[in-house]
Motif scaffolding. Sequence first.
Motif, PDB file in Angstrom:
ATOM      1  N   GLY A 115       0.844  -1.203   0.000  1.00  0.00           N
ATOM      2  CA  GLY A 115       0.000   0.000   0.000  1.00  0.00           C
ATOM      3  C   GLY A 115       0.873   1.245   0.000  1.00  0.00           C
ATOM      4  O   GLY A 115       1.676   1.454  -0.918  1.00  0.00           O
ATOM      5  N   PRO A 116       0.765   2.070   1.046  1.00  0.00           N
ATOM      6  CA  PRO A 116       1.535   3.323   1.056  1.00  0.00           C
ATOM      7  C   PRO A 116       3.052   3.099   0.960  1.00  0.00           C
ATOM      8  O   PRO A 116       3.763   3.937   0.409  1.00  0.00           O
ATOM      9  CB  PRO A 116       1.163   3.954   2.398  1.00  0.00           C
ATOM     10  CG  PRO A 116       0.579   2.857   3.233  1.00  0.00           C
ATOM     11  CD  PRO A 116      -0.054   1.912   2.264  1.00  0.00           C
ATOM     12  N   SER A 117       3.527   1.979   1.497  1.00  0.00           N
ATOM     13  CA  SER A 117       4.979   1.724   1.508  1.00  0.00           C
ATOM     14  C   SER A 117       5.423   0.817   0.362  1.00  0.00           C
ATOM     15  O   SER A 117       6.538   0.298   0.351  1.00  0.00           O
ATOM     16  CB  SER A 117       5.380   1.103   2.854  1.00  0.00           C
ATOM     17  OG  SER A 117       4.632  -0.074   3.112  1.00  0.00           O
ATOM     18  N   GLU A 118       4.534   0.648  -0.598  1.00  0.00           N
ATOM     19  CA  GLU A 118       4.746  -0.249  -1.745  1.00  0.00           C
ATOM     20  C   GLU A 118       6.113  -0.080  -2.451  1.00  0.00           C
ATOM     21  O   GLU A 118       6.679  -1.047  -2.944  1.00  0.00           O
ATOM     22  CB  GLU A 118       3.610   0.019  -2.736  1.00  0.00           C
ATOM     23  CG  GLU A 118       3.613  -0.809  -3.969  1.00  0.00           C
ATOM     24  CD  GLU A 118       2.318  -1.592  -4.146  1.00  0.00           C
ATOM     25  OE1 GLU A 118       1.445  -1.588  -3.249  1.00  0.00           O
ATOM     26  OE2 GLU A 118       2.203  -2.227  -5.199  1.00  0.00           O
ATOM     27  N   ASP A 119       6.598   1.137  -2.499  1.00  0.00           N
ATOM     28  CA  ASP A 119       7.843   1.393  -3.236  1.00  0.00           C
ATOM     29  C   ASP A 119       9.090   1.048  -2.423  1.00  0.00           C
ATOM     30  O   ASP A 119      10.217   1.191  -2.910  1.00  0.00           O
ATOM     31  CB  ASP A 119       7.946   2.880  -3.611  1.00  0.00           C
ATOM     32  CG  ASP A 119       6.833   3.316  -4.538  1.00  0.00           C
ATOM     33  OD1 ASP A 119       6.042   2.449  -4.975  1.00  0.00           O
ATOM     34  OD2 ASP A 119       6.733   4.526  -4.810  1.00  0.00           O
ATOM     35  N   TRP A 120       8.900   0.598  -1.179  1.00  0.00           N
ATOM     36  CA  TRP A 120      10.048   0.419  -0.295  1.00  0.00           C
ATOM     37  C   TRP A 120      10.282  -1.037   0.064  1.00  0.00           C
ATOM     38  O   TRP A 120       9.356  -1.843   0.090  1.00  0.00           O
ATOM     39  CB  TRP A 120       9.831   1.222   1.004  1.00  0.00           C
ATOM     40  CG  TRP A 120       9.853   2.702   0.758  1.00  0.00           C
ATOM     41  CD1 TRP A 120       8.865   3.459   0.195  1.00  0.00           C
ATOM     42  CD2 TRP A 120      10.947   3.592   1.026  1.00  0.00           C
ATOM     43  NE1 TRP A 120       9.252   4.774   0.107  1.00  0.00           N
ATOM     44  CE2 TRP A 120      10.540   4.884   0.611  1.00  0.00           C
ATOM     45  CE3 TRP A 120      12.224   3.430   1.580  1.00  0.00           C
ATOM     46  CZ2 TRP A 120      11.363   6.004   0.726  1.00  0.00           C
ATOM     47  CZ3 TRP A 120      13.042   4.549   1.707  1.00  0.00           C
ATOM     48  CH2 TRP A 120      12.613   5.822   1.274  1.00  0.00           C
ATOM     49  N   VAL A 121      11.541  -1.324   0.351  1.00  0.00           N
ATOM     50  CA  VAL A 121      11.870  -2.629   0.913  1.00  0.00           C
ATOM     51  C   VAL A 121      12.802  -2.376   2.100  1.00  0.00           C
ATOM     52  O   VAL A 121      13.568  -1.412   2.103  1.00  0.00           O
ATOM     53  CB  VAL A 121      12.473  -3.569  -0.161  1.00  0.00           C
ATOM     54  CG1 VAL A 121      13.770  -3.044  -0.717  1.00  0.00           C
ATOM     55  CG2 VAL A 121      12.664  -4.983   0.374  1.00  0.00           C
ATOM     56  N   PHE A 122      12.668  -3.232   3.134  1.00  0.00           N
ATOM     57  CA  PHE A 122      13.368  -3.002   4.400  1.00  0.00           C
ATOM     58  C   PHE A 122      14.277  -4.180   4.720  1.00  0.00           C
ATOM     59  O   PHE A 122      13.897  -5.334   4.520  1.00  0.00           O
ATOM     60  CB  PHE A 122      12.350  -2.809   5.531  1.00  0.00           C
ATOM     61  CG  PHE A 122      11.383  -1.695   5.245  1.00  0.00           C
ATOM     62  CD1 PHE A 122      11.689  -0.383   5.582  1.00  0.00           C
ATOM     63  CD2 PHE A 122      10.168  -1.944   4.599  1.00  0.00           C
ATOM     64  CE1 PHE A 122      10.813   0.663   5.289  1.00  0.00           C
ATOM     65  CE2 PHE A 122       9.283  -0.917   4.304  1.00  0.00           C
ATOM     66  CZ  PHE A 122       9.604   0.389   4.653  1.00  0.00           C
ATOM     67  N   ALA A 142      17.588  -1.026   7.388  1.00  0.00           N
ATOM     68  CA  ALA A 142      17.865  -0.250   6.175  1.00  0.00           C
ATOM     69  C   ALA A 142      16.592  -0.176   5.359  1.00  0.00           C
ATOM     70  O   ALA A 142      15.936  -1.192   5.124  1.00  0.00           O
ATOM     71  CB  ALA A 142      18.985  -0.912   5.375  1.00  0.00           C
ATOM     72  N   ALA A 143      16.212   1.034   4.950  1.00  0.00           N
ATOM     73  CA  ALA A 143      15.025   1.222   4.110  1.00  0.00           C
ATOM     74  C   ALA A 143      15.493   1.672   2.741  1.00  0.00           C
ATOM     75  O   ALA A 143      16.256   2.640   2.619  1.00  0.00           O
ATOM     76  CB  ALA A 143      14.107   2.268   4.733  1.00  0.00           C
ATOM     77  N   VAL A 144      15.069   0.952   1.710  1.00  0.00           N
ATOM     78  CA  VAL A 144      15.490   1.274   0.345  1.00  0.00           C
ATOM     79  C   VAL A 144      14.255   1.505  -0.515  1.00  0.00           C
ATOM     80  O   VAL A 144      13.332   0.678  -0.526  1.00  0.00           O
ATOM     81  CB  VAL A 144      16.346   0.130  -0.251  1.00  0.00           C
ATOM     82  CG1 VAL A 144      16.627   0.370  -1.725  1.00  0.00           C
ATOM     83  CG2 VAL A 144      17.651  -0.030   0.519  1.00  0.00           C
ATOM     84  N   ASN A 145      14.235   2.626  -1.200  1.00  0.00           N
ATOM     85  CA  ASN A 145      13.154   2.898  -2.154  1.00  0.00           C
ATOM     86  C   ASN A 145      13.533   2.241  -3.470  1.00  0.00           C
ATOM     87  O   ASN A 145      14.348   2.749  -4.236  1.00  0.00           O
ATOM     88  CB  ASN A 145      13.006   4.421  -2.306  1.00  0.00           C
ATOM     89  CG  ASN A 145      11.830   4.778  -3.193  1.00  0.00           C
ATOM     90  OD1 ASN A 145      11.527   4.088  -4.165  1.00  0.00           O
ATOM     91  ND2 ASN A 145      11.157   5.874  -2.851  1.00  0.00           N
TER      92      ASN A 145
END
Lengths: 680, 680
Positions: free
Chosen positions: A248-255, A281-284
Amino acid sequence: MDTSIFKLKKLVPKAALLMAVAAGTALQGCSKTEGGSNASSEAVASDAASAVYVAPGKHDELYSFLSGGFNGQVSVYGLPSGRLLKIIPVFTQHGENGWGYSEESKAMLMTSHGFVPWDDLHHPKLSRTDGQTDGRWLFVNGNNTPRVARIDLKTFETVEIMELPNSAGNHCSPYPTNNNEYVIAGTRFSVPLDMKGGTKDVSLDKYEEEFRGSISFIKVDPEHGDMDLDFQILVPGFDYDLANGGKGPSEDWVFFTTYNSEKAGTLKEVGASQNDRDYLAAVNWKLAAKYAKEGKAREMPANYYHNKMDENSHVAKSTVKKKVRYLLPEECPGMMYLLPAPKSPHGIDVDPTGEYMVVSGKLASAIPVFSFAKMQDAIKNKQFDGEKNGIPVLKYESVLKGEVKEPGLGPLHTEFDGKGNAYTSMFVSSEIVKWKLNDLSVVDRMPVYYSVGHLMIPGGDTKEPHGKYLVAMNKITKDRYLPTGPELAHSAQLIDISGEKMKMLLDFPTVAEPHYAQAILASKVAPNSTKFFKLDANNHPHAVKKEADATVVRESKNRVRVKMTAIRSHMTPDNIEGIQEGDTVYFHVTNLEQDWDVPHGFAVMGANTAETLIMPGATQTLKWVAKKAGVYPFYCTDFCSALHQEMQGYIRVSPKGSNVPIKFSTGKKKQNIPGVASTK
Amino acid sequence: MDTSIFKLKKLVPKAALLMAVAAGTALQGCSKTEGGSNASSEAVASDAASAVYVAPGKHDELYSFLSGGFNGQVSVYGLPSGRLLKIIPVFTQHGENGWGYSEESKAMLMTSHGFVPWDDLHHPKLSRTDGQTDGRWLFVNGNNTPRVARIDLKTFETVEIMELPNSAGNHCSPYPTNNNEYVIAGTRFSVPLDMKGGTKDVSLDKYEEEFRGSISFIKVDPEHGDMDLDFQILVPGFDYDLANGGKGPSEDWVFFTTYNSEKAGTLKEVGASQNDRDYLAAVNWKLAAKYAKEGKAREMPANYYHNKMDENSHVAKSTVKKKVRYLLPEECPGMMYLLPAPKSPHGIDVDPTGEYMVVSGKLASAIPVFSFAKMQDAIKNKQFDGEKNGIPVLKYESVLKGEVKEPGLGPLHTEFDGKGNAYTSMFVSSEIVKWKLNDLSVVDRMPVYYSVGHLMIPGGDTKEPHGKYLVAMNKITKDRYLPTGPELAHSAQLIDISGEKMKMLLDFPTVAEPHYAQAILASKVAPNSTKFFKLDANNHPHAVKKEADATVVRESKNRVRVKMTAIRSHMTPDNIEGIQEGDTVYFHVTNLEQDWDVPHGFAVMGANTAETLIMPGATQTLKWVAKKAGVYPFYCTDFCSALHQEMQGYIRVSPKGSNVPIKFSTGKKKQNIPGVASTK
């Protein structure tokens, strides 16, 4: 705020706790009632019995795919019965069906290190459509010699294996985005990268200066599933442990969780446990892909294998790739941030709404829950606490929704039921703890036996969990089953989570060591299951599609090809003469059956290879070296019919230079074939 | 008396039957009620559920040992739960624990044909004391490259594998006598024997004149179980299918079914199905042993491997034997007789009293039951019907107690409940048929799904059956479980036989293809199960028993030995330098733990071998070739503690000829060791 394990004084004495952590022993003092919060009774046992019983002729409700850990395979268990339906060979040779031994499949196990017959498989992840499991493919990682594989769920076969360069210990892998745009794989161990390819010969004392990690972004073809390594991000020399994608809102991210932010190169047990905080680590990934596409990516030499199984010939082919593109976080603003995470974090799990990121620190007492909305605000407002290797570190408080207090000891992993609840596995206190996402209050505990690692709720890592069951994958078994000597199965436990309180249903042993699992409703997979291969579509170069075409050809001085057919209850030819000592004989066996569940097997005495199990419509090859003159039997190894025991033949080997011509039986007669001929 | 299948006209039309036999399809018309003679109902399902449910923390009542068929292993299932407790590797490499890959175990798979990484395992047989299972050892056969193996039930490990000369397709194997005086193994395929050793290079057209079978008599040490090939009997060139030993009055005898008494060398499907009768061969093993001892045995050259695992070092050693003694039946009067048996017989089963021999002819309609007492009389009274290859053939009627009439289609195997009942599997009509030994009347039928091969009652082949359960091992699975692509598990079914009518309890899938099974009460095995190996007793040549003794030694120009320890949660050493390209590195890892269920694993990136799984107290070796300069991680592969992820190290490889000295970490310091040293 101190989230370290040393704050647990109120729960257990520090010395006992330290001993438990050091020895990895389970502290099982938290709850004594086996079978959950309900009192154990005959009635409960009978309910549980009925709940897991799948009557003869009925099917399980769910497929579960458990990683095989150190067996390198995937095992498929039906739920709720806990029955082992299949072992799917992936990274390890499998004598049962010839995987990695047969001429057709051995290229699947080729790597830049040569033929590698084994790996350590940790994380299965189902492919997704709009953030839900779609039943098409299963992605899995090879830990030791870094690779990612794809299993096709029509055939339950491994169809693709890709090696990962610049990686060492591919543990933090493979994590698909919500539409499989990328499968993402992080290195566990950092290594000194040689920008001319591979690793560098440097002193191990130079860990801090020289060692780096990498995260690989593998593109997936939306129609066929084929993988392609698009680019990597080279990251600080931490250890990267686990990952989870936004929704959803964080769809573009991987942690990603990291440990060893201390960058200890030796004695990690102590050296990597110094800091009270490591990082999430948060990566767009969308931004990373954009940077890569728009010219920020550099290129470096590499050397890695990409192996694919052809779906019609069932012959695997390897290609070797020689370059890889990479991004550096310090050159890509906005792409990567670090969030302080409790001491040596292990699991990172994003809830179905995509708002909460749950981080389990295996040496921490509380479980922090980060808010994606707050993270976005903190980035916007630059609420930084300095930077690490050029990557901004966000302030802990600025991203924190709150902490689950005193949840238990040794939190590792969290999954979700889609009804607002989270379930966390506690390695040290051996329990599953249920807590509410809204107020972070603990609402139930279930002891598990012993020392649970991962846990799994079907779809529990997706947008739409099927919150009926939970499987605890326990690391220690001891007395749970009848003893089988020093080496024991691992133990999984099935828990009913449909009600307010968890109910223990079943213990079931598992092959090797499942580190994680995925499960999916059978209705999403079963209807598409292939029953047999179409003989018409078989384009194996040595297939013969009718008995009359079976042949034996001396292709070159020491190479003979037997193109053989198998059908109930005979092989054609079943008598072969004219082979000489020193010949390499390729038995290409085509199974002419066109019906479900009629494989034939093929074996010849003294073969230095494994089973040739041939599915209906397919061709498989057994390579056999004729070492000594004499007569050797071959036979069908899979009981196929009432006359299976008669499905047998002989191959005669004569001394080198003898004049026995090639001769073989076809139907009722034997043919004489000139001594040397070629199919080409 | 015509016992052929063609007499079944009354039951089913001949054409349909022939089609069914030819296609191996199940005719499931005999009984329609799934779940047995009781009407299927919720109540029945609930009873069955409770009957097979083993609640968390409870143990199964019985161990069952199912052969792995074409996976070459033994799988251990708990009963009544049907849970897979362990796969014991025997004849096939097993990546999960390094069997057949590790330096310690690979000698176990050596044969006269070289290293053979696979076999087809058919028949497990438990060791016996006074005709009852004693829980000490399990004997199993390798079919393809003829071998017999022994598994120690204290450790659940294969400790001995012996190759069999003059054998080809060791199917009729291994059958222990009532006190394991001998384990007996018959060849399935006859071959042209070269009396100077091995097989002869002769035309396959000379089957009738040249091909012979053999039966091997393997002595078993009564205390330690060690095997030794005492002698063989060379027998006519039939196919020898299955065997069973006498009991009580018939204690001195062993019985073998034969097929292909036609001596067809090609097209056996047709050629070996011509005669209405083949033979049951009866051999007096005590008399044979006496003949062998008293000088009737001749000697011939041979070449076969005998491999043993040392119980303290866990290192396997091979010895090669060069001679074998043999008897010829025509020279040993009274040793061997042939009894006419129905067309292409498969199973031979002797009842617990030792009086009745039940022979199942897979193409026959009736099941003849022979009387041992009548056989003794017939021999005394010379009621012969001529001879075959110098062996007297007894008159059918002179040895017959009677026939079980119209039992079903395709009878294969029979076991006994010790209460006067026999149970026969029917391959073609897919059912288990219960009949009475006294009047040979059929009293119950249970449909099974589909095409049952062997069946097993715990102890059902011994003097004292535990007649509570029966397991049907079915050859065809099709729709019994969720589909898993073209390759399916096989399917076993558990049936309650404690009452008058059989009750279907459970379907459970099995790995590969169980051909036969044995089961034993857990109380006979579990109390003796080894929990871990004593470190003190470990005499592996490269074991180190404390961290301070861990070392790295360059033993010769290109060979380095790393003598390493593993204990929660570190390996010593964990940093190794001074390795050069081209070195072969032996990692000898000793697990220092002295507790139950704390194995450590060991892997190093790019290794061309498999898992190194090290039980507490043991040492295992991983061989690794340093191919390219750089830094490679190694780690523990079996999750052992909260700090397992930190249990990791690095090995540095430098170019050939570089000056980097051997250097390794021990505890907190690193040591410098001279470039070349030797432990010797």
